[in-house]
Write an enzyme that holds these catalytic residues in place. Structure first.
Site, PDB file in Angstrom:
ATOM      1  N   LYS A  11     -11.502  -2.249  18.791  1.00 24.45           N
ATOM      2  CA  LYS A  11     -10.128  -2.700  19.058  1.00 24.45           C
ATOM      3  C   LYS A  11      -9.711  -2.391  20.493  1.00 24.45           C
ATOM      4  O   LYS A  11      -8.556  -2.587  20.863  1.00 24.45           O
ATOM      5  CB  LYS A  11      -9.164  -2.070  18.039  1.00 24.45           C
ATOM      6  CG  LYS A  11      -9.529  -2.423  16.593  1.00 24.45           C
ATOM      7  CD  LYS A  11      -8.469  -2.039  15.579  1.00 24.45           C
ATOM      8  CE  LYS A  11      -9.027  -2.181  14.162  1.00 24.45           C
ATOM      9  NZ  LYS A  11      -8.010  -2.354  13.139  1.00 24.45           N
ATOM     10  N   LYS A  22     -13.674   1.715  15.204  1.00 25.41           N
ATOM     11  CA  LYS A  22     -12.387   1.014  15.411  1.00 25.41           C
ATOM     12  C   LYS A  22     -11.896   1.185  16.842  1.00 25.41           C
ATOM     13  O   LYS A  22     -11.341   0.263  17.442  1.00 25.41           O
ATOM     14  CB  LYS A  22     -11.333   1.539  14.424  1.00 25.41           C
ATOM     15  CG  LYS A  22     -11.567   1.066  13.003  1.00 25.41           C
ATOM     16  CD  LYS A  22     -10.595   1.695  11.997  1.00 25.41           C
ATOM     17  CE  LYS A  22     -11.061   1.380  10.577  1.00 25.41           C
ATOM     18  NZ  LYS A  22     -10.269   2.033   9.547  1.00 25.41           N
ATOM     19  N   ASP A  72      -4.544  -6.044   5.064  1.00 28.35           N
ATOM     20  CA  ASP A  72      -5.609  -6.865   5.645  1.00 28.35           C
ATOM     21  C   ASP A  72      -5.639  -8.264   5.039  1.00 28.35           C
ATOM     22  O   ASP A  72      -6.182  -9.188   5.636  1.00 28.35           O
ATOM     23  CB  ASP A  72      -6.970  -6.186   5.427  1.00 28.35           C
ATOM     24  CG  ASP A  72      -7.106  -4.936   6.291  1.00 28.35           C
ATOM     25  OD1 ASP A  72      -6.617  -4.961   7.438  1.00 28.35           O
ATOM     26  OD2 ASP A  72      -7.678  -3.937   5.820  1.00 28.35           O
ATOM     27  N   LYS A 112       9.236 -17.071  -9.850  1.00 29.22           N
ATOM     28  CA  LYS A 112       8.473 -16.013 -10.516  1.00 29.22           C
ATOM     29  C   LYS A 112       7.390 -16.643 -11.413  1.00 29.22           C
ATOM     30  O   LYS A 112       7.693 -17.563 -12.183  1.00 29.22           O
ATOM     31  CB  LYS A 112       9.425 -15.161 -11.366  1.00 29.22           C
ATOM     32  CG  LYS A 112       8.725 -13.996 -12.008  1.00 29.22           C
ATOM     33  CD  LYS A 112       9.675 -13.211 -12.895  1.00 29.22           C
ATOM     34  CE  LYS A 112       8.876 -12.220 -13.713  1.00 29.22           C
ATOM     35  NZ  LYS A 112       9.575 -11.744 -14.881  1.00 29.22           N
ATOM     36  N   ASN A 159       0.857  -1.197   0.000  1.00 25.51           N
ATOM     37  CA  ASN A 159       0.000   0.000   0.000  1.00 25.51           C
ATOM     38  C   ASN A 159       0.886   1.237   0.000  1.00 25.51           C
ATOM     39  O   ASN A 159       2.117   1.124   0.069  1.00 25.51           O
ATOM     40  CB  ASN A 159      -0.971  -0.013   1.185  1.00 25.51           C
ATOM     41  CG  ASN A 159      -0.243  -0.030   2.510  1.00 25.51           C
ATOM     42  OD1 ASN A 159       0.408   0.934   2.883  1.00 25.51           O
ATOM     43  ND2 ASN A 159      -0.337  -1.133   3.226  1.00 25.51           N
ATOM     44  N   PHE A 197      -4.457   4.001  14.440  1.00 25.83           N
ATOM     45  CA  PHE A 197      -4.689   4.982  13.385  1.00 25.83           C
ATOM     46  C   PHE A 197      -5.891   4.517  12.581  1.00 25.83           C
ATOM     47  O   PHE A 197      -6.169   3.319  12.530  1.00 25.83           O
ATOM     48  CB  PHE A 197      -3.456   5.102  12.471  1.00 25.83           C
ATOM     49  CG  PHE A 197      -2.423   6.056  12.996  1.00 25.83           C
ATOM     50  CD1 PHE A 197      -1.704   5.767  14.149  1.00 25.83           C
ATOM     51  CD2 PHE A 197      -2.177   7.255  12.340  1.00 25.83           C
ATOM     52  CE1 PHE A 197      -0.762   6.654  14.648  1.00 25.83           C
ATOM     53  CE2 PHE A 197      -1.240   8.153  12.828  1.00 25.83           C
ATOM     54  CZ  PHE A 197      -0.528   7.853  13.983  1.00 25.83           C
TER      55      PHE A 197
HETATM   56  N1  CTP Z   1      -4.289  -2.751  11.984  1.00 20.93           N
HETATM   57  C1  CTP Z   1      -3.686  -3.890  12.513  1.00 20.93           C
HETATM   58  N2  CTP Z   1      -3.732  -5.068  11.826  1.00 20.93           N
HETATM   59  C2  CTP Z   1      -4.390  -5.153  10.649  1.00 20.93           C
HETATM   60  C3  CTP Z   1      -5.012  -4.016  10.104  1.00 20.93           C
HETATM   61  C4  CTP Z   1      -4.956  -2.821  10.798  1.00 20.93           C
HETATM   62  O1  CTP Z   1      -3.095  -3.811  13.589  1.00 20.93           O
HETATM   63  N3  CTP Z   1      -4.408  -6.326  10.014  1.00 20.93           N
HETATM   64  C5  CTP Z   1      -4.242  -1.503  12.746  1.00 20.93           C
HETATM   65  C6  CTP Z   1      -3.568  -0.356  12.012  1.00 20.93           C
HETATM   66  O2  CTP Z   1      -2.188  -0.301  12.332  1.00 20.93           O
HETATM   67  C7  CTP Z   1      -4.298   0.857  12.546  1.00 20.93           C
HETATM   68  C8  CTP Z   1      -5.673   0.331  12.848  1.00 20.93           C
HETATM   69  O3  CTP Z   1      -5.545  -1.084  12.967  1.00 20.93           O
HETATM   70  O4  CTP Z   1      -3.739   1.336  13.744  1.00 20.93           O
HETATM   71  C9  CTP Z   1      -6.709   0.661  11.801  1.00 20.93           C
HETATM   72  O5  CTP Z   1      -6.245   0.311  10.541  1.00 20.93           O
HETATM   73  P1  CTP Z   1      -7.075   0.657   9.220  1.00 20.93           P
HETATM   74  O6  CTP Z   1      -6.342   0.117   8.032  1.00 20.93           O
HETATM   75  O7  CTP Z   1      -7.500   2.089   9.231  1.00 20.93           O
HETATM   76  O8  CTP Z   1      -8.407  -0.145   9.429  1.00 20.93           O
HETATM   77  P2  CTP Z   1      -8.775  -1.651   9.412  1.00 20.93           P
HETATM   78  O9  CTP Z   1      -8.938  -2.107  10.816  1.00 20.93           O
HETATM   79  O10 CTP Z   1      -7.846  -2.446   8.547  1.00 20.93           O
HETATM   80  O11 CTP Z   1     -10.231  -1.573   8.769  1.00 20.93           O
HETATM   81  P3  CTP Z   1     -10.669  -1.152   7.261  1.00 20.93           P
HETATM   82  O12 CTP Z   1      -9.531  -1.576   6.356  1.00 20.93           O
HETATM   83  O13 CTP Z   1     -11.916  -1.917   7.057  1.00 20.93           O
HETATM   84  O14 CTP Z   1     -10.901   0.339   7.283  1.00 20.93           O
END
Ligand code: CTP
Length: 399
Positions: free
Chosen positions: A342, A338, A281, A291, A212, A324
């Site tokens: 969390k 969140k 995610d 490859k 990302n 975040f």
């Molecule tokens: N985070 C995490 N582990 C994951 C995904 C996210 O620990 N697999 C943490 C990120 O570091 C951040 C928070 O969760 O502090 C929120 O991450 P974000 O990407 O905004 O949200 P998601 O929980 O992944 O939800 P979505 O993608 O549906 O918005």
């Protein structure tokens, strides 16, 4: 006897050539009275506005004016004065700001600014048009992104008679800023802070991955601010090429699974966790050993990664957890969800689609949400945002 504010602190005061140079005399005298060991460094132009003798008398110490001085007071002047707990430039002209932004070291103060590893505070003072000029603003932005701080000049009547923003901030405000700066340096003393930063890469085959756009800048800024605030800091960093802030221990990881393992291994030893990383995610179910050659279509089956932060929240104990939320819509509602799901103490939400809050920029626009309050912060550099996040953590009820 009342307690002195800056006992044991070494402060270098760089004075550059502007009419506000005379106001530095009051600041230098006050720093000295507050117990700081103050070394004044003056450019040639500053010496036209106020004399080194004045500064020597008020600081009670030798004054550096010449990079090539044979004076016995300094061994190598620009290196001697670079070694300090705080480097204050007051007044800071457009010229010294431009030189510092470019790394020019053509006289004593600019050379010392290039050599110092101390925090730097500029108190700019110049004509309003020079301050507003895009070149000066770009230089301030560059220096802010590197962690330098600026005490914004005031608006009013300037020496030439013009009215505008450019006059040195009020001396009382500069004194307060310095006092707050040293107080900030104690905010997290004795605390251990774990910060994650950057993206994670989920490999498809040895040359391709799903990642990302996270640059890591925000997480690195939090780590730098935590160290500045006196904490012991571990940075678990996904792939990015930023320099590790001085004093920060860094463990490098690539995938979400590696990040989770590194965070879990350290969790018990750290009392504050700031998850600034943009953790993927999903990951490909299979990672090809060789490859994958082209021809026909390619289907990648993805499986979910663990939510690292949610796992920490389920096992919270005495930890303070900060997350975040990167959103493109419904910022407050999604971020609050969140925060609750969390089990967090604070969530730093930003709309990544908004100008000034994007992934790779140097600025951020933050809404900080904790269970009892929501604050909208103005746009600021990521380095300043890192400091503001540390301050917000120190004000949490569970801190
Ligand atoms: N985070 C995490 N582990 C994951 C995904 C996210 O620990 N697999 C943490 C990120 O570091 C951040 C928070 O969760 O502090 C929120 O991450 P974000 O990407 O905004 O949200 P998601 O929980 O992944 O939800 P979505 O993608 O549906 O918005």
């Amino acid at each position: 006897m009342s307690e002195k504010l800056f006992s044991g602190k070494k402060i270098t005061v760089g004075i550059t050539g502007g009419i506000a140079a005379y106001k530095a005399a009051d600041i230098v005298s006050w720093l000295n009275q507050q117990g700081a060991e103050v070394t004044v460094a003056m450019t040639k132009s500053a010496c036209e506005f106020i004399t080194p003798l004045t500064m020597k008398t008020l600081s009670g110490r030798p004054v550096a004016c010449d990079i090539n001085s044979l004076d016995a007071d300094f061994h190598v002047p620009h290196i001697d004065i670079a070694s300090c707990d705080l480097f204050l430039v007051v007044p800071a002209t457009a010229n010294i700001i431009a030189k510092a932004a470019c790394g020019i070291a053509d006289e004593l103060v600019s050379a010392a600014l290039l050599a110092t590893s101390a925090p730097i505070i500029f108190a700019p003072a110049m004509h309003c048009d020079m301050y507003a000029n895009p070149a000066t603003q770009a230089n301030i932005k560059t220096l802010s992104a590197r962690g330098c701080r600026f005490i914004e000049p005031g608006e009013g009547r300037l020496a030439c008679g013009a009215i505008g923003r450019g006059r040195l901030a009020k001396v009382e405000d500069i004194k307060q800023y310095i006092t707050d700066f040293f107080a900030e340096g104690r905010l997290l003393s004795g605390r251990r802070v774990l910060v994650t930063a950057g993206p994670t890469y989920e490999y498809i085959d040895p040359v391709r991955f799903i990642g990302n756009r996270s640059s890591g800048k925000m997480g690195y800024a939090v780590a730098a601010a935590a160290v500045e605030a006196g904490a012991e800091v571990l940075l678990v960093s996904g792939p990015c090429s930023l320099p590790v802030p001085a004093g920060v221990k860094c463990v490098r990881v690539t995938s979400a699974a590696e990040m989770e393992a590194a965070v879990r291994e350290a969790y018990a030893e750290y009392d504050i966790v700031v998850m600034a990383a943009a953790v993927a995610d999903y990951r490909p179910e299979q990672q090809a050993e060789q490859k994958i050659k082209k021809g026909g279509g390619m289907e990648i089956k993805l499986v979910a990664n663990n939510d690292i932060l949610k796992g920490l929240g389920a096992d919270k104990g005495d930890h303070i957890l900060v997350g975040f939320a990167a959103e493109t819509q419904n910022l407050a509602a999604y971020a609050t969800k969140k925060l609750v799901e969390k089990n967090l103490d604070l969530i730093i939400a930003n709309n990544v689609a908004q100008a000034g809050a994007g992934f790779d920029g140097d600025t951020n626009i933050i809404t900080a949400i904790s269970p009892d309050k929501t604050e909208e912060w103005e746009m600021m550099s990521k380095r300043a945002a890192g400091r503001q996040i540390i301050k917000a953590i120190s004000e949490l009820p569970r801190f």
